[in-house]
Design a protein around this motif. Structure first.
Motif, PDB file in Angstrom:
ATOM      1  N   ARG A   1      -4.626   6.882  -7.203  1.00 47.95           N
ATOM      2  CA  ARG A   1      -5.272   5.273  -6.965  1.00 47.95           C
ATOM      3  C   ARG A   1      -5.603   5.199  -6.081  1.00 47.95           C
ATOM      4  O   ARG A   1      -5.690   5.919  -5.120  1.00 47.95           O
ATOM      5  CB  ARG A   1      -4.115   4.171  -6.956  1.00 47.95           C
ATOM      6  CG  ARG A   1      -5.008   2.854  -6.671  1.00 47.95           C
ATOM      7  CD  ARG A   1      -3.535   1.633  -5.931  1.00 47.95           C
ATOM      8  NE  ARG A   1      -2.907   1.750  -6.992  1.00 47.95           N
ATOM      9  CZ  ARG A   1      -2.642   0.704  -7.548  1.00 47.95           C
ATOM     10  NH1 ARG A   1      -3.124   0.441  -8.675  1.00 47.95           N
ATOM     11  NH2 ARG A   1      -1.206   0.414  -8.434  1.00 47.95           N
TER      12      ARG A   1
ATOM     13  N   ILE B   1       1.222  -1.261   0.043  1.00 51.02           N
ATOM     14  CA  ILE B   1       0.120   0.011  -0.211  1.00 51.02           C
ATOM     15  C   ILE B   1       0.499   1.364  -0.305  1.00 51.02           C
ATOM     16  O   ILE B   1       0.640   2.295  -0.709  1.00 51.02           O
ATOM     17  CB  ILE B   1      -0.755  -0.233   0.858  1.00 51.02           C
ATOM     18  CG1 ILE B   1      -1.772  -1.389   0.855  1.00 51.02           C
ATOM     19  CG2 ILE B   1      -1.681   1.291   1.090  1.00 51.02           C
ATOM     20  CD1 ILE B   1      -2.378  -1.374   2.237  1.00 51.02           C
TER      21      ILE B   1
ATOM     22  N   GLU C   1       0.212  -3.727  -6.845  1.00 53.70           N
ATOM     23  CA  GLU C   1      -0.851  -4.148  -5.657  1.00 53.70           C
ATOM     24  C   GLU C   1      -0.123  -4.810  -6.860  1.00 53.70           C
ATOM     25  O   GLU C   1       0.280  -5.733  -7.751  1.00 53.70           O
ATOM     26  CB  GLU C   1      -1.998  -4.198  -6.804  1.00 53.70           C
ATOM     27  CG  GLU C   1      -2.573  -2.718  -6.409  1.00 53.70           C
ATOM     28  CD  GLU C   1      -4.234  -2.288  -6.863  1.00 53.70           C
ATOM     29  OE1 GLU C   1      -5.579  -2.436  -6.064  1.00 53.70           O
ATOM     30  OE2 GLU C   1      -3.977  -2.569  -8.063  1.00 53.70           O
TER      31      GLU C   1
ATOM     32  N   ILE D   1      -5.919   6.406   0.002  1.00 53.85           N
ATOM     33  CA  ILE D   1      -6.888   5.764  -0.233  1.00 53.85           C
ATOM     34  C   ILE D   1      -7.993   5.011   0.114  1.00 53.85           C
ATOM     35  O   ILE D   1      -7.587   5.162   2.033  1.00 53.85           O
ATOM     36  CB  ILE D   1      -5.129   4.061  -0.121  1.00 53.85           C
ATOM     37  CG1 ILE D   1      -4.302   4.419  -1.309  1.00 53.85           C
ATOM     38  CG2 ILE D   1      -6.773   3.427  -0.698  1.00 53.85           C
ATOM     39  CD1 ILE D   1      -3.550   3.498  -1.532  1.00 53.85           C
TER      40      ILE D   1
ATOM     41  N   ASP E   1      -8.452   3.067  -4.430  1.00 56.62           N
ATOM     42  CA  ASP E   1      -8.633   1.728  -3.816  1.00 56.62           C
ATOM     43  C   ASP E   1      -7.378   0.934  -4.638  1.00 56.62           C
ATOM     44  O   ASP E   1      -7.143   1.310  -5.233  1.00 56.62           O
ATOM     45  CB  ASP E   1      -9.772   0.760  -4.856  1.00 56.62           C
ATOM     46  CG  ASP E   1     -10.505  -0.325  -3.260  1.00 56.62           C
ATOM     47  OD1 ASP E   1      -9.636  -0.726  -2.496  1.00 56.62           O
ATOM     48  OD2 ASP E   1     -11.018  -1.230  -4.067  1.00 56.62           O
ATOM     49  N   HIS E   2      -6.995   0.012  -3.303  1.00 56.35           N
ATOM     50  CA  HIS E   2      -5.887  -1.163  -3.293  1.00 56.35           C
ATOM     51  C   HIS E   2      -6.358  -2.485  -2.956  1.00 56.35           C
ATOM     52  O   HIS E   2      -7.088  -2.737  -2.164  1.00 56.35           O
ATOM     53  CB  HIS E   2      -5.227  -0.127  -2.543  1.00 56.35           C
ATOM     54  CG  HIS E   2      -3.529  -1.000  -2.774  1.00 56.35           C
ATOM     55  ND1 HIS E   2      -3.586  -1.729  -2.925  1.00 56.35           N
ATOM     56  CD2 HIS E   2      -2.534   0.090  -3.190  1.00 56.35           C
ATOM     57  CE1 HIS E   2      -1.994  -2.362  -2.470  1.00 56.35           C
ATOM     58  NE2 HIS E   2      -1.298  -1.414  -3.210  1.00 56.35           N
TER      59      HIS E   2
ATOM     60  N   ASN F   1       2.207   1.840  -3.436  1.00 52.23           N
ATOM     61  CA  ASN F   1       1.608   1.848  -4.179  1.00 52.23           C
ATOM     62  C   ASN F   1       1.334   1.475  -5.545  1.00 52.23           C
ATOM     63  O   ASN F   1       1.839   1.975  -6.735  1.00 52.23           O
ATOM     64  CB  ASN F   1       1.109   3.435  -4.607  1.00 52.23           C
ATOM     65  CG  ASN F   1       0.047   4.058  -5.246  1.00 52.23           C
ATOM     66  OD1 ASN F   1      -0.966   3.122  -5.338  1.00 52.23           O
ATOM     67  ND2 ASN F   1       0.348   4.998  -5.971  1.00 52.23           N
TER      68      ASN F   1
END
Ligand SMILES: [Zn+2]
Length: 282
Positions: A79, A22, A27, A120, A81-82, A25
């Motif tokens: 971004r 997170i 995924e 986020i 959501d994550h 940043n």
């Protein structure tokens, strides 16, 4: 988070991996998970990053056995959501606030996440699941109880003395689980107000369109200034005679009181009409 690092248990290790991503940043996706092994890959097909972890066999500890290359993918600049900000992490994030206020709004959950995770904000569903999980953790487990409703009502009862509730359930074939049938509740301060209201109540039912469907039964009173005051709520599967009868009897006993008479305004639903020709139903 390098090769050879060990963690107290699998969840702690997953938390660390999630937090790190997170902050970065970036995924990742879980490509394998069982009781002894865990594998991750980057969501970007071009990126070579990968991680493998195993249970060490000593207690519950886990170790990272392989952490291949650095991320070569681009970190998204915008971004919202994550993937690594899971509902379990949302639950961790709101734990302290929830203990102070069981009634925390989804808006407030979103703000807390944004504050902790640099802007986020997960999607609504994830925030909702996170809050459900946090409530279950704080006030009791999902298993063996009637889901969310008992811990929630108990929490509200603590801060609103005099609150009444009743839940009817039946056993299921699965041990420790019960089948939810009906619930009724009334807040302490509202019950205390009954003696000061006009002797008129309105009753009605409304559809619940959420995950569990069912109907919400409501009793509303009026004060001397004709302001509405919610007196009691019922949660039932269908709006029918059995459910209205059960609910009105409960309302008579725990909310209105045996010796008080009220004029009832309703939409004259079949179930309601049948209740009112039977004396024993309140
Ligand atoms: Zn990557």
């Amino acid at each position: 988070m390098s090769e050879g690092m060990t963690y107290d248990n699998k969840d702690k290790m997953k938390d660390t991996i999630n937090h790190w991503h997170i902050k970065q940043n970036r995924e990742i996706k879980n490509t394998h998970s069982d009781t002894t092994r865990l594998r991750y890959k980057c969501v970007s097909a071009q990126c070579r990053w990968a991680l493998v972890a195993r249970a060490t066999g000593f207690g519950n500890t886990w170790a990272i056995t392989k952490n291949v290359a650095k991320h070569t993918c681009h970190a998204s600049a915008s971004r919202l959501d994550h993937a690594q900000l899971t509902s379990a992490m949302v639950a961790n994030c709101i734990k302290l606030s929830l203990e102070k206020n069981a009634d925390i709004s989804i808006r407030a959950v979103a703000d807390l996440c944004a504050e902790r995770y640099e802007g986020i904000v997960p999607k609504y569903n994830k925030l909702w699941r996170g809050r459900e999980l946090a409530i279950a953790r704080a006030f009791g487990s999902w298993e063996g109880s009637y889901g969310l409703i008992v811990p929630l009502l108990e929490a509200i009862k603590r801060s609103n003395p005099g609150t009444q509730y009743k839940i009817v359930s039946k056993p299921t074939t699965k041990p420790g689980y019960r089948f939810f049938m009906r619930a009724a509740w009334a807040w302490g301060p509202c019950i205390a107000a009954v003696g000061h209201l006009r002797p008129v109540i309105s009753i009605d039912a409304c559809f619940l369109s959420g995950r569990y469907k069912g109907k919400l039964l409501i009793v509303t009173g009026y004060d001397a200034e004709n302001q509405l005051i919610p007196l009691a709520f019922g949660l039932v599967e269908n709006e029918d005679f059995e459910n209205w009868g059960w609910f009105m009897k409960w309302v008579r006993e725990f909310v209105i009181g045996r010796n008080r008479y009220m004029c009832v305004v309703s939409d004259r639903h079949k179930g309601i009409k049948k209740v009112f020709i039977q004396d024993d139903l309140g």
